[in-house]
Structure formats: structure tokens, C-alpha cells
Design a protein around this motif. Sequence first.
Motif, PDB file in Angstrom:
ATOM      1  N   LEU A  65      -9.146   5.612 -10.565  1.00 38.09           N
ATOM      2  CA  LEU A  65      -9.845   6.870 -10.828  1.00 38.09           C
ATOM      3  C   LEU A  65     -10.762   7.160  -9.652  1.00 38.09           C
ATOM      4  O   LEU A  65     -11.326   6.240  -9.062  1.00 38.09           O
ATOM      5  N   ASP A  66     -10.931   8.458  -9.353  1.00 45.84           N
ATOM      6  CA  ASP A  66     -11.871   8.835  -8.304  1.00 45.84           C
ATOM      7  C   ASP A  66     -12.406  10.222  -8.633  1.00 45.84           C
ATOM      8  O   ASP A  66     -11.686  11.047  -9.202  1.00 45.84           O
ATOM      9  N   ILE A  67     -13.664  10.474  -8.287  1.00 44.95           N
ATOM     10  CA  ILE A  67     -14.276  11.786  -8.515  1.00 44.95           C
ATOM     11  C   ILE A  67     -14.639  12.391  -7.174  1.00 44.95           C
ATOM     12  O   ILE A  67     -15.330  11.774  -6.366  1.00 44.95           O
ATOM     13  N   GLU A  90      -5.965  17.080 -24.777  1.00 40.91           N
ATOM     14  CA  GLU A  90      -6.396  17.128 -23.387  1.00 40.91           C
ATOM     15  C   GLU A  90      -6.584  15.703 -22.880  1.00 40.91           C
ATOM     16  O   GLU A  90      -7.103  14.848 -23.576  1.00 40.91           O
ATOM     17  N   GLY A  91      -6.142  15.481 -21.691  1.00 41.08           N
ATOM     18  CA  GLY A  91      -6.271  14.159 -21.094  1.00 41.08           C
ATOM     19  C   GLY A  91      -5.050  13.838 -20.264  1.00 41.08           C
ATOM     20  O   GLY A  91      -4.112  14.626 -20.174  1.00 41.08           O
ATOM     21  N   PRO A  92      -5.052  12.671 -19.647  1.00 41.37           N
ATOM     22  CA  PRO A  92      -3.891  12.296 -18.847  1.00 41.37           C
ATOM     23  C   PRO A  92      -2.662  12.127 -19.743  1.00 41.37           C
ATOM     24  O   PRO A  92      -2.781  11.860 -20.933  1.00 41.37           O
ATOM     25  N   GLU A 149     -16.877  17.012  -8.424  1.00 47.53           N
ATOM     26  CA  GLU A 149     -16.835  17.201  -9.877  1.00 47.53           C
ATOM     27  C   GLU A 149     -15.424  17.296 -10.463  1.00 47.53           C
ATOM     28  O   GLU A 149     -15.218  17.773 -11.563  1.00 47.53           O
ATOM     29  N   THR A 150     -14.444  16.847  -9.704  1.00 51.43           N
ATOM     30  CA  THR A 150     -13.077  16.762 -10.205  1.00 51.43           C
ATOM     31  C   THR A 150     -12.674  15.294 -10.241  1.00 51.43           C
ATOM     32  O   THR A 150     -12.776  14.594  -9.238  1.00 51.43           O
ATOM     33  N   MET A 151     -12.227  14.841 -11.419  1.00 47.09           N
ATOM     34  CA  MET A 151     -11.767  13.464 -11.539  1.00 47.09           C
ATOM     35  C   MET A 151     -10.262  13.430 -11.299  1.00 47.09           C
ATOM     36  O   MET A 151      -9.506  14.202 -11.886  1.00 47.09           O
ATOM     37  N   TRP A 152      -9.841  12.533 -10.421  1.00 50.73           N
ATOM     38  CA  TRP A 152      -8.434  12.339 -10.117  1.00 50.73           C
ATOM     39  C   TRP A 152      -7.981  11.010 -10.707  1.00 50.73           C
ATOM     40  O   TRP A 152      -8.675  10.011 -10.608  1.00 50.73           O
ATOM     41  N   VAL A 153      -6.822  11.012 -11.331  1.00 50.13           N
ATOM     42  CA  VAL A 153      -6.269   9.817 -11.973  1.00 50.13           C
ATOM     43  C   VAL A 153      -4.939   9.485 -11.308  1.00 50.13           C
ATOM     44  O   VAL A 153      -4.052  10.337 -11.217  1.00 50.13           O
ATOM     45  N   PHE A 172      -3.046  13.155 -11.996  1.00 48.89           N
ATOM     46  CA  PHE A 172      -3.682  14.090 -12.916  1.00 48.89           C
ATOM     47  C   PHE A 172      -5.094  14.362 -12.431  1.00 48.89           C
ATOM     48  O   PHE A 172      -5.720  13.509 -11.817  1.00 48.89           O
ATOM     49  N   ASN A 173      -5.597  15.577 -12.739  1.00 51.21           N
ATOM     50  CA  ASN A 173      -6.987  15.852 -12.411  1.00 51.21           C
ATOM     51  C   ASN A 173      -7.654  16.568 -13.574  1.00 51.21           C
ATOM     52  O   ASN A 173      -6.998  17.236 -14.365  1.00 51.21           O
ATOM     53  N   PHE A 174      -8.975  16.375 -13.657  1.00 55.17           N
ATOM     54  CA  PHE A 174      -9.781  16.977 -14.712  1.00 55.17           C
ATOM     55  C   PHE A 174     -11.033  17.558 -14.081  1.00 55.17           C
ATOM     56  O   PHE A 174     -11.696  16.889 -13.297  1.00 55.17           O
ATOM     57  N   GLN A 175     -11.336  18.799 -14.448  1.00 53.36           N
ATOM     58  CA  GLN A 175     -12.539  19.434 -13.909  1.00 53.36           C
ATOM     59  C   GLN A 175     -13.535  19.652 -15.030  1.00 53.36           C
ATOM     60  O   GLN A 175     -13.157  20.012 -16.138  1.00 53.36           O
TER      61      GLN A 175
END
Length: 173
Positions: free
Chosen positions: A141-143, A131-133, A146-150, A169-172
Amino acid sequence: MPVGSYNTICAFSGKIYANYSRYLTSNQTIVQKDSVFVYDGISWNNIDTSGYVCRSIETNGNYLVITYNGYVTTFDNLLGQVGIVGAYQTQFYIDPSQAVRDADGHLWIADRANGLIKDWDSWSNWRYAPEGPETNKVYNLDIVDETMWVAPGERSDLWTGQYNFDGAFNFQN
């Protein structure tokens, strides 16, 4: 056998297999044609004329597994080709570093572009990726909520953009 750099070697079925790396020997950035040699106890013979760079030669039980840039091929004790896995079989580009066969006959490929690939029969495969970019080339990077955008990207030594097209990419949590 030519004098030069050899990057991988193994013993299989009473013979020695070694890869003559023209890329390492010539020290050029152009992909050079490697040669896989086999020693049968009497002489060395070139058994590979594929034209690909050989990354590893492994033995797993009754299989000889040769990893090239772009595909992996498996042979039995008599050097009969058991299987081949490449972009045509997987439906996606592969960039394998090394491959092994397990006791059940599955081919496991450590891939530079796709993580870990498990192959059942040259046509049935599965990708396992952490899991990851999908790249470590992160520009920003920006949040948001609660979602991080790369945003992938990179700069040269002169701080010029490198036109990286890896997507976003995004991570929740």
C-alpha cells in the motif's frame, strides 16, 4: 440414490430435491459431476445431467432456484425452465454461491467474483459490489497526494511470488 455426501436439499411443490456432491464424496480437487435428485413420494430420480457442481437448491414462492458453479437456473412448479443466468447472459464470468428470487421475480445472486448481482430477465442485470479493492490479496500500500494505491499480490509459504495479476487499485478521500 447413491450413498455419499449431499450438500444441499429443499422441499418444493410437494417434492424433495437433494444434490449428490461427487466432489465432496470423492474428496478430489478435480471437479466431479454432481447429480440433483428429486423424490416424488415414491422414488428418487436423477433430474440433472449438466455436469456442473451444484452449490445450492432454494425455493422462493413458486420458483425452484438451482445454483451451479458458473450459472443459475430457475424452474416453475412444473419444472419448466423459467430462466438461466451465466456468463453468456451477463457478459462477464459469474461464480455464484447462492441465488434467490424476490416477490417481484428478480433473481438475486451472491457471487464469489462479482459481489451481488440483480437479474431482471436473464439478459438485464446489475452488479452491486462493496467499495474497496477487488481482492484481499494485498502486497503493498502507498499513499500519494491523499490517494491510496494498492498493489495486489501474495507469497507462498516459502515466500515465493504467486504471480497475481489482479491489477492495481486506488482510493481517494
